[in-house]
Design an enzyme around this catalytic site. Structure first.
Site, PDB file in Angstrom:
ATOM      1  N   GLU A 156       0.028  -7.952  -2.319  1.00  0.00           N
ATOM      2  CA  GLU A 156      -0.488  -7.925  -3.592  1.00  0.00           C
ATOM      3  C   GLU A 156      -2.058  -7.828  -3.889  1.00  0.00           C
ATOM      4  O   GLU A 156      -2.690  -8.422  -3.799  1.00  0.00           O
ATOM      5  CB  GLU A 156      -0.220  -9.377  -4.433  1.00  0.00           C
ATOM      6  CG  GLU A 156       0.015  -9.277  -5.934  1.00  0.00           C
ATOM      7  CD  GLU A 156      -1.505  -9.543  -6.515  1.00  0.00           C
ATOM      8  OE1 GLU A 156      -2.250  -8.660  -6.528  1.00  0.00           O
ATOM      9  OE2 GLU A 156      -1.609 -10.756  -6.833  1.00  0.00           O
ATOM     10  N   GLU A 165     -12.441  -4.522  -5.893  1.00  0.00           N
ATOM     11  CA  GLU A 165     -12.290  -5.205  -4.599  1.00  0.00           C
ATOM     12  C   GLU A 165     -11.944  -4.531  -3.439  1.00  0.00           C
ATOM     13  O   GLU A 165     -12.028  -4.918  -2.313  1.00  0.00           O
ATOM     14  CB  GLU A 165     -11.486  -6.610  -4.741  1.00  0.00           C
ATOM     15  CG  GLU A 165     -12.039  -7.565  -5.731  1.00  0.00           C
ATOM     16  CD  GLU A 165     -11.186  -8.679  -5.812  1.00  0.00           C
ATOM     17  OE1 GLU A 165     -11.661  -9.885  -6.065  1.00  0.00           O
ATOM     18  OE2 GLU A 165     -10.058  -8.714  -5.707  1.00  0.00           O
TER      19      GLU A 165
END
Length: 395
Positions: A156, A165
Site C-alpha cells: 500500500e 513520499e
C-alpha cells in the site's frame, strides 16, 4: 510503514498522515539475486521512519474501511495466484495485508517495514498464530535479505496525490530484485487525475472571515490569511459538486513495467470546459488504483503514455465497467471518502467562470532535489484571455 530511501538533509519532515511502508527483499534460493545498489539511508530517512512509528497513523489507515476492505477483497479475488505462493509485503505496517495473504493460503509471507511498527507487527503475527507463515523483517526494502524469489508483491504505497513520499520506487526495487517472471503485483495499475474546482466555503472560512471579527475590522489580515491557507497544497475532502469539469489524466502507472526515472518528472497537458457558472477556486488531484492479475498487463507504451505528457479523457464514457473489470480503489470526490482525501491547489484570487468556458494548460510534478519524498508542482493555465502560474511544494 516505510519502504525505502530518500534524499537526506535536515528540515521539514513530511506531514505524518498515513504511514509509509518499509520494504522487503528476496532472491533465488542460494545466492541472493543481484540488483541495483541500494540508496544510502540518511539521517533524514531515519527521522522520517521514526515519525511513522506512531500508532495514530496506523489506526487511521485501519479505520479507513474503503482502503482496507478493498485490499482484502483484492487478495481474496486473486486467491488462486496467492495460495501456496511466496508473498512479499513492501511496507507491512501492522502486518494486516500480510495476514490477509496468509488467510488466502500463502505458503510464506515476508512482511517488511523500516519503521519500529515492525516490532508490533511481529507481536500481531504471533498473537494470530501465524509465525510459521508470516516472517516480519525490520529494515528498509533496500537493505533486508531474503534468500528466495517471490511470486507476489503487495504494497500500500500510495501517498497523497498518489506520488507523495516517493514510495513507489521501493516497490520497483523489490519487483526488479525478487519478483518471479509472470508474478503478481497488487495493486497493479494507478491513475492520477486533475480537475478545476470551486469551493466558496473554504474561502469564507479561511479568508473572508477576517473582514469582520466580533465587530472589529481585520481586512488587513486577508493577504496573510491567503498566503497561510493557500501557499502549499491542502489535503482535504471535497465532493463531486465542487468539481467544475470532467477530470483529465495526469499520469498512469503500470507497476509491472514502470521504471523509477520515469517518476522524477511528469508533465501533462489539459483542456477543460466548465460545466457551470461558478468561481474557479483551484484544482484538485485524486487517484485510483487497480488490482489486475499478470494476464491483464498492459504494454509499457500504453501504460505510461501519460508520463510522456499525453492527456486522456476521464469522463464516464471512458470509465464504463466491463464484466471482467478489475477491483478499483478510488479516492475521487464522488466516491466514498478515504484517509487520502483529495489534494487541492488553491488560487490566491478566484476567477469567475462562465458555463462552457475553456481552461487549458499544463501541470508538471517533479521530485524535489532537496528531499526526494517532497513534490514540486507547477500548474500553468490559460482562461479568460490570461495566463496564470501556480507553483507549490508538497511537503
Amino acid at each position: 510503514m516505510f519502504a525505502g530511501g530518500a534524499d537526506g538533509g535536515n528540515g521539514h519532515l513530511p506531514r505524518p498522515r498515513r504511514a509509509r511502508r518499509g520494504g522487503g527483499g528476496g532472491g533465488g534460493m542460494g545466492s541472493p539475486p543481484l540488483g541495483p545498489p541500494p540508496p544510502p539511508c540518511t539521517d533524514y530517512d531515519m527521522a522520517y521512519f521514526k515519525a511513522y512509528s506512531h500508532i495514530g497513523v496506523h489506526e487511521e489507515m485501519l479505520k479507513d474501511h474503503v482502503r482496507t476492505n478493498t485490499y482484502r477483497n483484492a487478495i481474496m479475488h486473486h486467491q488462486d495466484l496467492i495460495s501456496g505462493k511466496v508473498v512479499l509485503d513492501v511496507g507491512c505496517g501492522t502486518g494486516v495485508l500480510s495476514i490477509f495473504c496468509a488467510f488466502a493460503g500463502a505458503a510464506r509471507v515476508y512482511a517488511v517495514d523500516a519503521s519500529d511498527i515492525a516490532l508490533q507487527a511481529m507481536e500481531i503475527v504471533r498473537e494470530n498464530e501465524l509465525s510459521d507463515k508470516v516472517i516480519v523483517l525490520h529494515g528498509r526494502i533496500e537493505d533486508v535479505e531474503i534468500e528466495e524469489k517471490v511470486d507476489v508483491i503487495i504494497s500500500e504505497w500510495m501517498g497523497y496525490m498518489l506520488l507523495y513520499e516517493s514510495m513507489l520506487g521501493s516497490v520497483i526495487f523489490a519487483r526488479d530484485k525478487w519478483l518471479k517472471p509472470g508474478g503478481l503485483i497488487l495493486p497493479s495499475h494507478a491513475s492520477l487525475y486533475l480537475a478545476p474546482i470551486t469551493n466558496s466555503h473554504r474561502y469564507q472560512d479561511s479568508v473572508y472571515f477576517w473582514q469582520d471579527v466580533y465587530g472589529i475590522k481585520m481586512s488587513s489580515m486577508m493577504p496573510l490569511a491567503k498566503q497561510c491557507a493557500f501557499m502549499e497544497p491542502s489535503v482535504e475532502t471535497i465532493s463531486g459538486e465542487n468539481v467544475l469539469t470532467w477530470p483529465s489524466v495526469v499520469a498512469q502507472v503500470d507497476c509491472y513495467t514502470i521504471q523509477a526515472p520515469e517518476l522524477e518528472t511528469i508533465t501533462a497537458t489539459f483542456n477543460y470546459t466548465s460545466m457551470l457558472q461558478a468561481p474557479l477556486h483551484g484544482f484538485a488531484f485524486w487517484f485510483d488504483v487497480e488490482f489486475n492479475g499478470p494476464v491483464r498487463q498492459r504494454s509499457k507504451k500504453q501504460a505510461n503514455q501519460c508520463l510522456d505528457g499525453n492527456t486522456q479523457d476521464a469522463s464516464p464514457s471512458n470509465k464504463k465497467k466491463k464484466a471482467d473489470a478489475p477491483i478499483v480503489l478510488s479516492t475521487a470526490p464522488e466516491d466514498a471518502p478515504t484517509h487520502w482525501q483529495q489534494t487541492l491547489l488553491y488560487l490566491f484570487e478566484p476567477i469567475e467562470l462562465k458555463k462552457d468556458q475553456n481552461i487549458e494548460g499544463s501541470v508538471t510534478i517533479s521530485q524535489s532535489q532537496q528531499h526526494a519524498r517532497f513534490l514540486n508542482i507547477c500548474l500553468k493555465y490559460f482562461t479568460r484571455d490570461q495566463w496564470y502560474v501556480k507553483e507549490s511544494v508538497m511537503k
